[in-house]
Each structure stands twice: as C-alpha cells, then as structure tokens.
Design a protein around this motif. Structure first.
Motif, PDB file in Angstrom:
ATOM      1  N   ARG A 253       0.814  -1.221   0.000  1.00  0.00           N
ATOM      2  CA  ARG A 253       0.000   0.000   0.000  1.00  0.00           C
ATOM      3  C   ARG A 253       0.845   1.267   0.000  1.00  0.00           C
ATOM      4  NH1 ARG A 253      -2.503  -3.745   3.202  1.00  0.00           N
ATOM      5  NH2 ARG A 253      -4.719  -4.153   2.815  1.00  0.00           N
ATOM      6  N   GLU A 254       2.089   1.160   0.453  1.00  0.00           N
ATOM      7  CA  GLU A 254       2.943   2.345   0.562  1.00  0.00           C
ATOM      8  C   GLU A 254       3.778   2.588  -0.691  1.00  0.00           C
ATOM      9  OE1 GLU A 254       2.403   4.231   3.139  1.00  0.00           O
ATOM     10  OE2 GLU A 254       0.984   2.699   3.809  1.00  0.00           O
ATOM     11  N   ILE A 255       3.801   1.631  -1.606  1.00  0.00           N
ATOM     12  CA  ILE A 255       4.583   1.789  -2.833  1.00  0.00           C
ATOM     13  C   ILE A 255       3.931   2.851  -3.713  1.00  0.00           C
ATOM     14  CG2 ILE A 255       5.404   0.620  -4.918  1.00  0.00           C
ATOM     15  CD1 ILE A 255       5.462  -1.985  -3.283  1.00  0.00           C
ATOM     16  N   ARG A 256       4.753   3.709  -4.296  1.00  0.00           N
ATOM     17  CA  ARG A 256       4.244   4.841  -5.075  1.00  0.00           C
ATOM     18  C   ARG A 256       4.556   4.676  -6.559  1.00  0.00           C
ATOM     19  NH1 ARG A 256       1.257   8.877  -2.074  1.00  0.00           N
ATOM     20  NH2 ARG A 256       1.596   8.240   0.083  1.00  0.00           N
ATOM     21  N   GLN A 257       3.713   5.300  -7.372  1.00  0.00           N
ATOM     22  CA  GLN A 257       3.941   5.343  -8.806  1.00  0.00           C
ATOM     23  C   GLN A 257       4.795   6.561  -9.157  1.00  0.00           C
ATOM     24  OE1 GLN A 257       0.423   4.149 -11.238  1.00  0.00           O
ATOM     25  NE2 GLN A 257      -0.727   4.399  -9.325  1.00  0.00           N
ATOM     26  N   GLN A 258       5.125   6.689 -10.439  1.00  0.00           N
ATOM     27  CA  GLN A 258       5.965   7.786 -10.906  1.00  0.00           C
ATOM     28  C   GLN A 258       5.351   9.146 -10.575  1.00  0.00           C
ATOM     29  OE1 GLN A 258       9.006   7.589 -12.456  1.00  0.00           O
ATOM     30  NE2 GLN A 258       9.154   9.826 -12.562  1.00  0.00           N
ATOM     31  N   ASN A 259       4.022   9.228 -10.596  1.00  0.00           N
ATOM     32  CA  ASN A 259       3.346  10.499 -10.311  1.00  0.00           C
ATOM     33  C   ASN A 259       3.075  10.702  -8.825  1.00  0.00           C
ATOM     34  OD1 ASN A 259       1.232   8.766  -9.765  1.00  0.00           O
ATOM     35  ND2 ASN A 259      -0.038   9.412 -11.493  1.00  0.00           N
ATOM     36  N   GLY A 260       3.621   9.812  -7.992  1.00  0.00           N
ATOM     37  CA  GLY A 260       3.502   9.962  -6.545  1.00  0.00           C
ATOM     38  C   GLY A 260       2.306   9.287  -5.920  1.00  0.00           C
ATOM     39  N   THR A 261       1.365   8.803  -6.728  1.00  0.00           N
ATOM     40  CA  THR A 261       0.157   8.201  -6.167  1.00  0.00           C
ATOM     41  C   THR A 261       0.405   6.762  -5.742  1.00  0.00           C
ATOM     42  OG1 THR A 261      -0.625   7.506  -8.351  1.00  0.00           O
ATOM     43  CG2 THR A 261      -1.360   9.660  -7.540  1.00  0.00           C
ATOM     44  N   ARG A 262      -0.464   6.290  -4.846  1.00  0.00           N
ATOM     45  CA  ARG A 262      -0.438   4.890  -4.441  1.00  0.00           C
ATOM     46  C   ARG A 262      -1.158   4.044  -5.494  1.00  0.00           C
ATOM     47  NH1 ARG A 262      -0.499   4.988   1.648  1.00  0.00           N
ATOM     48  NH2 ARG A 262      -0.915   7.128   2.282  1.00  0.00           N
ATOM     49  N   PHE A 263      -0.939   2.752  -5.422  1.00  0.00           N
ATOM     50  CA  PHE A 263      -1.724   1.824  -6.225  1.00  0.00           C
ATOM     51  C   PHE A 263      -3.033   1.550  -5.481  1.00  0.00           C
ATOM     52  CE2 PHE A 263       2.616   1.186  -7.572  1.00  0.00           C
ATOM     53  CZ  PHE A 263       2.513   1.026  -8.948  1.00  0.00           C
ATOM     54  N   ILE A 264      -4.130   1.457  -6.219  1.00  0.00           N
ATOM     55  CA  ILE A 264      -5.445   1.313  -5.598  1.00  0.00           C
ATOM     56  C   ILE A 264      -5.602  -0.039  -4.916  1.00  0.00           C
ATOM     57  CG2 ILE A 264      -7.934   1.327  -5.996  1.00  0.00           C
ATOM     58  CD1 ILE A 264      -6.531   4.038  -6.286  1.00  0.00           C
ATOM     59  N   SER A 265      -5.184  -1.103  -5.586  1.00  0.00           N
ATOM     60  CA  SER A 265      -5.255  -2.437  -4.999  1.00  0.00           C
ATOM     61  C   SER A 265      -4.097  -3.251  -5.554  1.00  0.00           C
ATOM     62  CB  SER A 265      -6.594  -3.114  -5.318  1.00  0.00           C
ATOM     63  OG  SER A 265      -6.603  -3.571  -6.656  1.00  0.00           O
ATOM     64  N   PRO A 266      -3.724  -4.342  -4.896  1.00  0.00           N
ATOM     65  CA  PRO A 266      -2.552  -5.096  -5.359  1.00  0.00           C
ATOM     66  C   PRO A 266      -2.756  -5.748  -6.717  1.00  0.00           C
ATOM     67  CG  PRO A 266      -3.685  -6.287  -3.618  1.00  0.00           C
ATOM     68  CD  PRO A 266      -4.303  -4.917  -3.676  1.00  0.00           C
ATOM     69  N   ASP A 267      -3.995  -5.897  -7.138  1.00  0.00           N
ATOM     70  CA  ASP A 267      -4.266  -6.590  -8.397  1.00  0.00           C
ATOM     71  C   ASP A 267      -4.858  -5.678  -9.469  1.00  0.00           C
ATOM     72  OD1 ASP A 267      -3.537  -9.047  -7.119  1.00  0.00           O
ATOM     73  OD2 ASP A 267      -5.514  -9.048  -6.178  1.00  0.00           O
ATOM     74  N   SER A 268      -5.039  -4.387  -9.141  1.00  0.00           N
ATOM     75  CA  SER A 268      -5.734  -3.508 -10.082  1.00  0.00           C
ATOM     76  C   SER A 268      -4.804  -2.944 -11.146  1.00  0.00           C
ATOM     77  CB  SER A 268      -6.380  -2.343  -9.324  1.00  0.00           C
ATOM     78  OG  SER A 268      -5.374  -1.511  -8.756  1.00  0.00           O
ATOM     79  N   PHE A 269      -3.513  -3.163 -11.004  1.00  0.00           N
ATOM     80  CA  PHE A 269      -2.557  -2.570 -11.932  1.00  0.00           C
ATOM     81  C   PHE A 269      -1.562  -3.644 -12.347  1.00  0.00           C
ATOM     82  CE2 PHE A 269       0.890  -0.026 -13.500  1.00  0.00           C
ATOM     83  CZ  PHE A 269       0.282   1.116 -14.000  1.00  0.00           C
ATOM     84  N   GLU A 270      -1.463  -3.891 -13.631  1.00  0.00           N
ATOM     85  CA  GLU A 270      -0.541  -4.908 -14.128  1.00  0.00           C
ATOM     86  C   GLU A 270       0.841  -4.290 -14.310  1.00  0.00           C
ATOM     87  OE1 GLU A 270      -0.030  -7.961 -17.919  1.00  0.00           O
ATOM     88  OE2 GLU A 270      -1.964  -7.005 -17.510  1.00  0.00           O
ATOM     89  N   LEU A 271       1.782  -4.724 -13.501  1.00  0.00           N
ATOM     90  CA  LEU A 271       3.132  -4.192 -13.584  1.00  0.00           C
ATOM     91  C   LEU A 271       3.832  -4.705 -14.837  1.00  0.00           C
ATOM     92  CD1 LEU A 271       4.250  -4.634  -9.861  1.00  0.00           C
ATOM     93  CD2 LEU A 271       3.367  -2.574 -10.954  1.00  0.00           C
ATOM     94  N   GLN A 272       4.644  -3.837 -15.419  1.00  0.00           N
ATOM     95  CA  GLN A 272       5.399  -4.196 -16.615  1.00  0.00           C
ATOM     96  C   GLN A 272       6.883  -4.294 -16.275  1.00  0.00           C
ATOM     97  OE1 GLN A 272       3.786  -4.833 -19.512  1.00  0.00           O
ATOM     98  NE2 GLN A 272       1.832  -4.337 -18.506  1.00  0.00           N
ATOM     99  N   ALA A 273       7.547  -5.309 -16.797  1.00  0.00           N
ATOM    100  CA  ALA A 273       8.990  -5.440 -16.580  1.00  0.00           C
ATOM    101  C   ALA A 273       9.690  -4.179 -17.072  1.00  0.00           C
ATOM    102  CB  ALA A 273       9.517  -6.669 -17.313  1.00  0.00           C
ATOM    103  N   GLY A 274      10.589  -3.647 -16.246  1.00  0.00           N
ATOM    104  CA  GLY A 274      11.296  -2.419 -16.583  1.00  0.00           C
ATOM    105  C   GLY A 274      10.647  -1.169 -16.021  1.00  0.00           C
ATOM    106  N   GLN A 275       9.405  -1.288 -15.574  1.00  0.00           N
ATOM    107  CA  GLN A 275       8.710  -0.149 -14.967  1.00  0.00           C
ATOM    108  C   GLN A 275       9.354   0.201 -13.630  1.00  0.00           C
ATOM    109  OE1 GLN A 275       4.595  -1.022 -14.251  1.00  0.00           O
ATOM    110  NE2 GLN A 275       4.254   0.779 -12.976  1.00  0.00           N
ATOM    111  N   ARG A 276       9.340   1.478 -13.284  1.00  0.00           N
ATOM    112  CA  ARG A 276       9.885   1.897 -11.997  1.00  0.00           C
ATOM    113  C   ARG A 276       8.764   2.254 -11.032  1.00  0.00           C
ATOM    114  NH1 ARG A 276      15.412   5.451 -12.082  1.00  0.00           N
ATOM    115  NH2 ARG A 276      16.769   3.837 -12.938  1.00  0.00           N
ATOM    116  N   VAL A 277       8.880   1.741  -9.827  1.00  0.00           N
ATOM    117  CA  VAL A 277       7.991   2.143  -8.743  1.00  0.00           C
ATOM    118  C   VAL A 277       8.882   2.658  -7.618  1.00  0.00           C
ATOM    119  CG1 VAL A 277       6.190   0.500  -9.381  1.00  0.00           C
ATOM    120  CG2 VAL A 277       7.958  -0.196  -7.751  1.00  0.00           C
TER     121      VAL A 277
END
Length: 287
Positions: free
Chosen positions: A33-57
């Motif tokens: 829940r504390e992990i942030r995206q590039q724009n500073g926001t949290r992820f809504i749920s652990p399964d609501s966002f499909e992470l892509q290899a190479g993406q930065r969190v």
C-alpha cells in the motif's frame, strides 16, 4: 561526475507483483500500500494494476512527517454512527444535496477542483482521493503563499542536516529527520479554492525519491511531499447552509467523508563543504 546516487525506485522484474515487491523489500506483503507510482500516487489495490517489466515504482523512505489525528481521520472530527441520528426523508436528502451542489459560494472557487470532490463525498465513496503530481489541486497548493512559507522552513533543515553529515563524512539521506510545521489556507482571495477544499491540513509526509552528490559536492535531493486532508464536516464547520446540509448527510450515512491526498514533487539543491584533510572518495550507491 556523480559521486553518490541514492534512488528509492525499484525496477520491476518479470513476474513481480506489488505484494512480492513488498515482501522482497520490506519482508511484509501488506506494505504494498505504501509503494508509489511515478506520479507519486499509491496503487489502488494489489491486483488492479498490471506491472510491466522495466517499470519503476518508488519505495517509501520517510524523512519527515506531521502526524494526523488518530481519531476521526477521514470521518469528520465529530463522527457519529448513522444509528445515533434519525434518518432524513428522501425529499430533505435531495434538498440538502442541492444545497451542496449549487451553493452560491461554489461559483467563486475553481469548479474543476471542487466539483469532483463534492460528488465523491455525496456518492459515499470514502477512502482516499489522490491528487497526483502536477494535478490542478497540487499545482494550486504549490503556488500558494502558505505552502511556500512552510517549504522555505524545510529547505534549511535539510541543508543543515546534510552539512552536519558531511562534517563527519557520513552522508546518510535516510537518516534525515525533518519537522513539518502545520499550515492552513484562509478564506482570502488568493486561497479561496484551497480554503474550500482543504482548509487546514491534517497531516503530511516527506518521502525521499532520489539523492545525488557529484564530485564538486553539489547535491540534488528530490522528495514526494504528501499532504493529507480530511474532507469531512465537523460540528464547528456548520456556518453556511451547504455545510450544515453536508454535516447532516455525512452523519446520517448518506454521504461519506474521505481523505484528500495531495502530492507534490519538490527538489532541494545545495553544495556541501568537506574538510580537505578528511575528504574521502565515496563509493557510488545505487538502491
């Protein structure tokens, strides 16, 4: 040439999930829940966002905070159970909603900012409403005088602590401890929208994003500044018909208070002084 780099980003590997990253980095899967995206926001749920290899969190490393109240946060400061009050008639409920949506005071604030918050409140969604870096509300906060006054108090705290670390040749940005003063937006002309949407803040965090120090001892420190505001109506807020209506809807369970989370990206720069006789070559650090 860069001497030190401390980066809180994590590069996603194939097969990673938010929970697996939290387990790997914090040994606690619930910390996703504390992990942030590039724009500073949290992820809504652990399964609501499909992470892509190479993406930065970004992993949360807190270097400053202002604690929010432990009770009433996200509920209004005098939360009552809906069972404690008599229910509203359907007609009165609609009248109260109209008071809130069409209050004359709404006409003198930025509707693009206020209207979505009102609808979130009336629809009873609760939870956290996030305003990412460079969103309209985030930009308005960043340009405001109350915020600038507090930010100018924080900059020297960071600069002084880093110089003290340099004096003993032990640069450790994770050890920074910044005190965040309280601030509020008053109903003046410049801050009217901020007064209507935030008023006084309920809490704040400074999250380290990245630190670099070059061979000339010039540094850049980047942070996510996260402001928490309780978008709810307490008993002392009932000084207009629309706020009185909002209090009644909220405390009867027909609307729900929520937490506004406003995220800014800020940078502090400076130059450190190292004594020549004790200067040493720092190894590059990459998180």
């Amino acid at each position: 040439m860069t001497k030190i780099v401390f980066d809180t980003s994590y590069t996603v590997q194939a097969g990673d999930t938010l929970k697996s990253i939290a387990e790997k980095e914090f040994r606690n899967r619930d910390c996703w829940r504390e992990i942030r995206q590039q724009n500073g926001t949290r992820f809504i749920s652990p399964d609501s966002f499909e992470l892509q290899a190479g993406q930065r969190v970004y992993l949360p490393i807190k270097i400053g905070e202002r604690l929010h109240p432990t009770s009433g946060y996200g509920q209004g400061d005098d939360f009552l159970s809906p069972d404690e009050l008599s229910p509203l008639s359907p007609l009165l409920s609609k009248v109260y909603q109209a008071f809130i949506r069409y209050s004359p005071s709404n006409l003198i604030v930025d509707q693009k900012i206020l209207k979505p918050l009102i609808e979130h409140f009336l629809q009873g969604k609760g939870g956290i409403y996030q305003h990412e870096v460079d969103s309209p509300l985030s930009r308005l906060v960043e340009d405001s005088q109350p915020f600038k006054q507090v930010w100018y108090q924080i900059i020297p705290q960071v600069q002084q602590q880093l110089q003290l670390q340099a004096n003993v040749h032990n640069i450790d940005v994770q050890a920074l401890k910044v005190s965040i003063p309280h601030f509020a937006f008053k109903p003046g002309k410049a801050d009217l929208t901020l007064f209507a949407t935030i008023g006084g803040i309920q809490g704040a965090d400074l999250l380290l994003k990245r630190f670099t120090l070059n061979t000339d001892h010039d540094y850049t420190l980047e942070v996510f500044w996260v402001i928490y505001d309780d978008f709810g109506v307490g008993k002392d807020d009932r000084y207009t018909p629309s706020l009185y209506a909002a209090w009644n809807l909220q405390h009867r369970g027909e609307a729900q208070a929520f937490v506004n989370e406003i995220i800014l990206h800020k940078t502090i720069t400076g130059t450190l002084s190292f004594s020549p006789e004790k200067a040493r070559v720092y190894q590059s650090l990459q998180h």
